[in-house]
Design an enzyme around this catalytic site. Sequence first.
Site, PDB file in Angstrom:
ATOM      1  CE1 TYR A   1      -4.217 -29.715 -42.795  1.00 56.45           C
ATOM      2  CE2 TYR A   1      -4.195 -32.008 -42.124  1.00 56.45           C
ATOM      3  CZ  TYR A   1      -4.889 -30.853 -42.366  1.00 56.45           C
ATOM      4  OH  TYR A   1      -6.248 -30.830 -42.185  1.00 56.45           O
TER       5      TYR A   1
ATOM      6  CG  LEU B   1     -11.110 -33.516 -29.079  1.00 53.98           C
ATOM      7  CD1 LEU B   1      -9.695 -33.940 -28.687  1.00 53.98           C
ATOM      8  CD2 LEU B   1     -12.151 -34.226 -28.201  1.00 53.98           C
TER       9      LEU B   1
ATOM     10  CB  ILE C   1     -10.033 -36.988 -37.736  1.00 53.77           C
ATOM     11  CG1 ILE C   1     -10.698 -35.682 -38.252  1.00 53.77           C
ATOM     12  CG2 ILE C   1     -10.463 -38.152 -38.620  1.00 53.77           C
ATOM     13  CD1 ILE C   1     -10.198 -35.248 -39.640  1.00 53.77           C
TER      14      ILE C   1
ATOM     15  NE  ARG D   1      -4.724 -33.630 -23.502  1.00 53.29           N
ATOM     16  CZ  ARG D   1      -4.487 -32.323 -23.457  1.00 53.29           C
ATOM     17  NH1 ARG D   1      -3.837 -31.737 -24.450  1.00 53.29           N
ATOM     18  NH2 ARG D   1      -4.932 -31.613 -22.446  1.00 53.29           N
TER      19      ARG D   1
ATOM     20  CG  ASN E   1      -8.231 -38.008 -27.464  1.00 57.78           C
ATOM     21  OD1 ASN E   1      -8.751 -37.718 -26.387  1.00 57.78           O
ATOM     22  ND2 ASN E   1      -7.467 -37.156 -28.135  1.00 57.78           N
TER      23      ASN E   1
HETATM   24  N1  LIG Z   1     -10.448 -30.253 -43.555  1.00 58.18           N
HETATM   25  C1  LIG Z   1     -10.094 -29.178 -42.895  1.00 58.18           C
HETATM   26  O1  LIG Z   1     -10.222 -28.037 -43.382  1.00 58.18           O
HETATM   27  C2  LIG Z   1      -9.540 -29.321 -41.524  1.00 58.18           C
HETATM   28  C3  LIG Z   1      -9.380 -28.188 -40.702  1.00 58.18           C
HETATM   29  C4  LIG Z   1      -8.871 -28.385 -39.409  1.00 58.18           C
HETATM   30  C5  LIG Z   1      -8.532 -29.666 -38.981  1.00 58.18           C
HETATM   31  N2  LIG Z   1      -8.682 -30.749 -39.818  1.00 58.18           N
HETATM   32  C6  LIG Z   1      -8.324 -32.132 -39.385  1.00 58.18           C
HETATM   33  O2  LIG Z   1      -8.982 -32.414 -38.153  1.00 58.18           O
HETATM   34  C7  LIG Z   1      -8.010 -32.791 -37.174  1.00 58.18           C
HETATM   35  C8  LIG Z   1      -8.478 -32.396 -35.780  1.00 58.18           C
HETATM   36  O3  LIG Z   1      -8.762 -31.032 -35.684  1.00 58.18           O
HETATM   37  P1  LIG Z   1      -7.835 -30.009 -34.860  1.00 58.18           P
HETATM   38  O4  LIG Z   1      -6.448 -30.503 -34.901  1.00 58.18           O
HETATM   39  O5  LIG Z   1      -8.137 -28.655 -35.383  1.00 58.18           O
HETATM   40  O6  LIG Z   1      -8.449 -29.975 -33.395  1.00 58.18           O
HETATM   41  P2  LIG Z   1      -8.954 -31.000 -32.248  1.00 58.18           P
HETATM   42  O7  LIG Z   1      -8.610 -32.407 -32.556  1.00 58.18           O
HETATM   43  O8  LIG Z   1     -10.349 -30.617 -31.968  1.00 58.18           O
HETATM   44  O9  LIG Z   1      -8.088 -30.487 -31.022  1.00 58.18           O
HETATM   45  C9  LIG Z   1      -6.702 -30.622 -30.945  1.00 58.18           C
HETATM   46  C10 LIG Z   1      -6.241 -29.857 -29.709  1.00 58.18           C
HETATM   47  O10 LIG Z   1      -6.866 -30.409 -28.551  1.00 58.18           O
HETATM   48  C11 LIG Z   1      -5.893 -30.891 -27.641  1.00 58.18           C
HETATM   49  N3  LIG Z   1      -6.381 -32.206 -27.177  1.00 58.18           N
HETATM   50  C12 LIG Z   1      -6.270 -33.413 -27.773  1.00 58.18           C
HETATM   51  N4  LIG Z   1      -6.876 -34.366 -27.058  1.00 58.18           N
HETATM   52  C13 LIG Z   1      -7.394 -33.763 -25.971  1.00 58.18           C
HETATM   53  C14 LIG Z   1      -8.133 -34.209 -24.862  1.00 58.18           C
HETATM   54  N5  LIG Z   1      -8.469 -35.496 -24.708  1.00 58.18           N
HETATM   55  N6  LIG Z   1      -8.511 -33.301 -23.918  1.00 58.18           N
HETATM   56  C15 LIG Z   1      -8.181 -31.999 -24.058  1.00 58.18           C
HETATM   57  N7  LIG Z   1      -7.487 -31.497 -25.084  1.00 58.18           N
HETATM   58  C16 LIG Z   1      -7.097 -32.370 -26.044  1.00 58.18           C
HETATM   59  C17 LIG Z   1      -4.591 -30.960 -28.394  1.00 58.18           C
HETATM   60  O11 LIG Z   1      -3.527 -30.561 -27.567  1.00 58.18           O
HETATM   61  P3  LIG Z   1      -2.231 -31.515 -27.324  1.00 58.18           P
HETATM   62  O12 LIG Z   1      -1.551 -31.674 -28.642  1.00 58.18           O
HETATM   63  O13 LIG Z   1      -1.464 -30.716 -26.327  1.00 58.18           O
HETATM   64  O14 LIG Z   1      -2.774 -32.806 -26.776  1.00 58.18           O
HETATM   65  C18 LIG Z   1      -4.775 -29.913 -29.487  1.00 58.18           C
HETATM   66  O15 LIG Z   1      -4.372 -28.640 -29.024  1.00 58.18           O
HETATM   67  C19 LIG Z   1      -6.758 -32.042 -37.654  1.00 58.18           C
HETATM   68  O16 LIG Z   1      -5.589 -32.494 -37.025  1.00 58.18           O
HETATM   69  C20 LIG Z   1      -6.829 -32.302 -39.136  1.00 58.18           C
HETATM   70  O17 LIG Z   1      -6.400 -33.617 -39.447  1.00 58.18           O
HETATM   71  C21 LIG Z   1      -9.193 -30.580 -41.073  1.00 58.18           C
END
Ligand SMILES: NC(=O)c1ccc[n+]([C@@H]2O[C@H](COP(=O)([O-])OP(=O)(O)OC[C@H]3O[C@@H](n4cnc5c(N)ncnc54)[C@H](OP(=O)(O)O)[C@@H]3O)[C@@H](O)[C@H]2O)c1
Length: 280
Positions: free
Chosen positions: A52, A190, A228, A236, A240
């Site tokens: 990252y 999410l 996470i 947000r 959350n």
């Molecule tokens: N191990 C792995 O391979 C792997 C892969 C992917 C992710 N991850 C980890 O998992 C974490 C979370 O996954 P992610 O970042 O892919 O996706 P996520 O948390 O499912 O979604 C993040 C997105 O949702 C929006 N959001 C946040 N809160 C919201 C709410 N209450 N209502 C509506 N939309 C909302 C955010 O936009 P805004 O920023 O505009 O609020 C952002 O675009 C990552 O940050 C990372 O730490 C790990």
Amino acid sequence: MAYGDQPTLSVDGVEIPLLGFGTWQLEPSDARRMVAEALRIGYRHIDTAWIYKNEKAVGEGIRDSGVPREDIFLTTKIWVEHFTHDALLKQAEESAESLGTTPDLLLLHWPKPTPTFEETLGALNQAKDRGLTRNIGLSNFPSKEFRQAQALSKARLITNQVEHHPYLGVDALVATAAELGASITAWSPLAQGKIADDATISEIAQAHGKTNGQATLRWLIQNRIIAIPRTTKESRARENFDIFDFELSGEEMQRMDALDRGERLGDWLDPAYEWDKSAA
Ligand SMILES: NC(=O)c1ccc[n+]([C@@H]2O[C@H](COP(=O)([O-])OP(=O)(O)OC[C@H]3O[C@@H](n4cnc5c(N)ncnc54)[C@H](OP(=O)(O)O)[C@@H]3O)[C@@H](O)[C@H]2O)c1
């Protein structure tokens, strides 16, 4: 560790806050700002990774927050290009240095056929033995490889961090984690924001005066899945985190479960492996 009264999962004697804050795709300045803000709001679990490119900023955010380091559960990950013995230990050192602190959990980011699991798991255990991390675990390991990895690991692999949200069930992996004394951490909990437009989730959320994001995160933690979510917005992050004052009924939990349609949003699994078959 003192996480206040927020719910935790005890895995092999390690207390992990069920709700964490993700930092994928956060530019260093956003990562620093949001990690500090998340900790001020009350989050006590932060997720980052070498790939990252924000470990240094995450460490700075932790220090900016004023929250004692020992009250925070911090995860980072070994990138797949660093899976040989020497490269893994070198990255583990580099990550701890960038973070400015020893992580609580170090994960293998994605399974890879070469070098052998034996070499990589051996090195991961050495990283723990050398004090470069407090605990070790996996990310994106299907059940078969999850079992193989644990069989080769002296220390318990305390979590397998995998994609999981209402549109992607992981029942088989949850069962494997239980069998191995581990846990499941949901990434993209999410569905990268897709849950915001879901009519079923809206109906369930509105019945509790909550948002779709809150209902989704509540569903996960009620299932004892670590979640996470990530956001660039303070409002947000606050939204959350506000999920500890309501409970979904058995029927609502089942309606959330029924949204599973086997939809994967991020798949970099090596062709040598296969995901567990989904129930959907
Ligand atoms: N191990 C792995 O391979 C792997 C892969 C992917 C992710 N991850 C980890 O998992 C974490 C979370 O996954 P992610 O970042 O892919 O996706 P996520 O948390 O499912 O979604 C993040 C997105 O949702 C929006 N959001 C946040 N809160 C919201 C709410 N209450 N209502 C509506 N939309 C909302 C955010 O936009 P805004 O920023 O505009 O609020 C952002 O675009 C990552 O940050 C990372 O730490 C790990």
